[in-house]
Design an enzyme around this catalytic site. Sequence first.
Site, PDB file in Angstrom:
ATOM      1  N   GLU A   1     -10.957   7.062 -64.584  1.00 33.61           N
ATOM      2  CA  GLU A   1     -12.216   7.370 -63.902  1.00 33.61           C
ATOM      3  C   GLU A   1     -12.809   8.681 -64.426  1.00 33.61           C
ATOM      4  O   GLU A   1     -13.109   9.614 -63.675  1.00 33.61           O
ATOM      5  CB  GLU A   1     -12.024   7.422 -62.394  1.00 33.61           C
ATOM      6  CG  GLU A   1     -11.682   6.078 -61.780  1.00 33.61           C
ATOM      7  CD  GLU A   1     -11.613   6.078 -60.273  1.00 33.61           C
ATOM      8  OE1 GLU A   1     -11.807   5.009 -59.661  1.00 33.61           O
ATOM      9  OE2 GLU A   1     -11.365   7.154 -59.678  1.00 33.61           O
TER      10      GLU A   1
ATOM     11  N   GLU B   1     -10.051  -1.704 -60.664  1.00 35.78           N
ATOM     12  CA  GLU B   1      -9.580  -1.285 -59.348  1.00 35.78           C
ATOM     13  C   GLU B   1     -10.493  -1.833 -58.256  1.00 35.78           C
ATOM     14  O   GLU B   1     -11.716  -1.862 -58.407  1.00 35.78           O
ATOM     15  CB  GLU B   1      -9.560   0.247 -59.217  1.00 35.78           C
ATOM     16  CG  GLU B   1      -8.537   0.980 -60.039  1.00 35.78           C
ATOM     17  CD  GLU B   1      -8.556   2.477 -59.768  1.00 35.78           C
ATOM     18  OE1 GLU B   1      -9.049   2.894 -58.685  1.00 35.78           O
ATOM     19  OE2 GLU B   1      -8.105   3.248 -60.631  1.00 35.78           O
TER      20      GLU B   1
END
Length: 663
Positions: A148, A305
């Site tokens: 991320e 995710e």
Amino acid sequence: MRGLPGISLGCDYNFEQWPPEVWAEDVVLMREAGIDLVAVNIFGWSSIEPRPGEYDFAALDRVIDLLHRNGIRVNLGTGTSSPPPWLTTRHPEVLPVVADGTTRAPGGRQAWCPSSPVFREHALALVEQVARRYGGHPAVVLWHVSNELGCHNALCYDEASAEAFRRWLERRYRDIEALNEAWGTAFWSQRYDDWSEIGPPRLALSARNPAQLVDFQRFSSDELLDHYRAEAAVLRRHTSAPVTTNFMVTAHIRNLDYWSWAPEMDVVANDHYLDHRLGDPTAELSFAADLTRGLAGGAPWMLMEQSAGAVNWQPHNLAKLPGQMLRNSLTHVARGADSLCFFQWRASARGAEKFHSALVPHAGTDTRAWREVLDLSATLAALAEVADTTVQADVALLFSWESWWSADTEARPSQDVRYLEQVHAAYGAVRELGVTADVVAPGADLSRYRMVVVPCLHLVTDEEAAGIDAYVAGGGHAVVTFYSGIVDGTDRVRLGGYPGAFRDLLGVVAEEFHPLLPGDRVRLCGGGTATLWTELLRTTTAKTIDAYADGPLPGVPAITRNTYGDGTAWYVATALDQPGLRELMDAALREAGVRPIGPRNDGSVEVVRRTGDGRAYVFVINHGTHHIEYAVTGRELVTGAAVNGLLRVPAGAVRVVREEPNP
């Protein structure tokens, strides 16, 4: 990814948090759940390099080999997402500095500055070790750079960032006077005589230069992308497996321009979590999935995710209701995902994410949550043949991170007008009409679409605007909403009247903005209502479709329609309420010849078609509380039942039909 046929089911496995005796139990449960892809070493730096230059791969070796022996493939992280305490202790200069000039301490995650050469040196040294050790391991089918990127540290204002920003500006503008022109530095005596005088836009006593703010966003996105490239280059010296990182296409992350990132990815992957701070989290999920598909160029993509239940980082972290996790998952599949992964496998007992849900909850496997995981696994197995097909759409919606940065800057006509809210409103209207939209970049090839939606495209370059003009002139249909076309690529206002770049296309000129105060509404002559925004608009070649009945501009056009070349362009000069926007979109879609695949509804029913190799699959997702019926013929894959003309979908259920022609 090698060895992953069908639609894969995966998870993050933070094995470092658990003793070795749990690992064997976990792998047994993974096999029961049909897990075939596991991400490891995402936050492993302090475990595999406990001291500078001293590496310990024993635990990681053991876990990767354990997964491999059990037929589970590995998505291997480089481990660089958060530095270990020894690095920030020895080199505090790697810590990020925020806009007020203060340094953020370690103790959370991503405690590093993207421009830090010291961090880069240590991170690449770690990647070299990991890649050399596992580059040829048969279990590793995907490499995961960092994690991320830019979630917390995208914008850094330290001296290393200032130096990097100046270098970036020199490459972009070449000449200091070209920068002065682009930034409009004659305003407020901001003219620069030398590159050394320029810094990052730290907090000031007043509003900052908006062009500098936009360029700093561009620089910051590019700086993190350069870090990705550096790690990926190390990996590619040691492996032929695909390399990627997880995007964050979601409502609360806006700092990275993923249109520039996507071409660098071997696999486009996204993280997405329902955001209950939004009015319609489910609609935002669909939008994010369609945007991720756009980043993948229409090809299948990966959900890296999502959550099995509640997250831990919102003000109110709501658990998912029965069946909701499956509906959310299959919405991603319907809109192009061929891999579904979760954060995380086993719920943490310690740390900041200990209340974040997982596939194995704190309560263990004798739970509804675990049974829903098994149900999802069985469903994905039944849908295996859908993999490698693509989503069909006749409508495109233009989305721009640069326009987001520019439209939501500090000094603007109304702080209540927010770019993403207007994008979501336009997308929601199309979705509620049963139409699937591709989300594409300004400048994309629009020729295959029957209609293009251009919501609040505040910043648009001359080339991008010319592409939209050409599309409509060639016979296309477009709907443009307010605050579009206002500034060029340098954030300079386009003179001559609003909507700037789109005046000729739309056949209108606006002399002045008239934003509304919070809570104020205006009525339209046609009976609808609007909020937020009005503008003093006159038509040149367009026809008025509706006008204001009251408010600051009674009688002034609010909705127009213009014939432009062989096509048609609509303009919406105000923020219509959702029923009004839906009616306008309905009229434009019908005129463009777009046939909805799903029913007109309140968003509780989604219908999406995927096709490929002569096959067609219709996903019908019922988020509502009552059963629905849908006209289709074929074989329903979830239940295995034949469907002869009419499909019944129970409340809260998903059905997927392999279409067959009517006999």
